[in-house]
Enzyme design. Sequence first.
Site, mmCIF file in Angstrom:
data_model
loop_
_atom_site.group_PDB
_atom_site.id
_atom_site.type_symbol
_atom_site.label_atom_id
_atom_site.label_comp_id
_atom_site.label_asym_id
_atom_site.label_seq_id
_atom_site.Cartn_x
_atom_site.Cartn_y
_atom_site.Cartn_z
ATOM 1 C CD GLU A 1 100.597 7.269 34.031
ATOM 2 O OE1 GLU A 1 101.482 8.137 34.028
ATOM 3 O OE2 GLU A 1 100.679 6.223 33.339
ATOM 4 C CD GLU B 1 102.490 11.227 30.687
ATOM 5 O OE1 GLU B 1 101.308 11.148 30.328
ATOM 6 O OE2 GLU B 1 102.826 11.585 31.838
#
Length: 267
Positions: free
Chosen positions: A141, A121
């Site tokens: 995730e 990210e």
Amino acid sequence: MSTPTTPTTPTTPAPPVVRTERIGSTLLITLDRPEARNAVNAAVAAELAAALDTLEADPALRAGVLTGAGGTFSAGMDLKAALRGESPEIEGRGFGGLTEAEPGKPLIAAVEGFALGGGFELALACDLVVAAEDARFGLPEVGRGLIAAGGGVIRLPQRIPYHLAMELLLTGEPADGRRAGDLGLANRVTGRGGAVEEALRLAERVAENAPLALAAVKQVVRAADGAPDAEAFAFQRTLMKSLMASDDVREGMTAFAERRPPRWTGR
């Protein structure tokens, strides 16, 4: 009779976990927790935010390169620190002090090794990405009951085709540097160990251009994302009026006419 005092032992400041180095007109920003694969804890977030502030504040710096020490970009959030109650986010600036920030100057990710979870990210929050062929980009995730909430779920479908983004998001499986290049996630793919050098070359090429124009490009791209064309063009017209009145536009035109490199002032 006076009460004896207990001598205090001077405390040694913790070593920095984010290093900066000025190379020409570029600020090289290095996440420096190799023993933790450059995982992001509160200290990393604070120091990365401070490094980005340095980049923005110094007119001699035209671009930034973000990388990680020890052959790893970043393994993402430091889970041990999170369990201790530390936050890897800076209010108003997001994960690592970057994912929700809006740097005005171009920022290039130089990715070696793992860029997983929040590490991926951070790369997605940069304007350009240079990846070593053995880099590993992944958003695992979902395997931990979470989603990539630091911009992964939002930005990845904006960067690559929907079905390819959803494969990475729903399986959590990583893509190597070559695959990232094929997908359009990486601008340049290098051999192992070559990402920083190539990113610095790319930064210097970007920095040859007018700083006000570079900042305006970023502003228009952000404003146009998801906006109706009429709104995007209206915003762009406002910026263009400001640019056309700048010293740099006159310098760019004069330099072209005189067949010499421009001397930008950022005014």
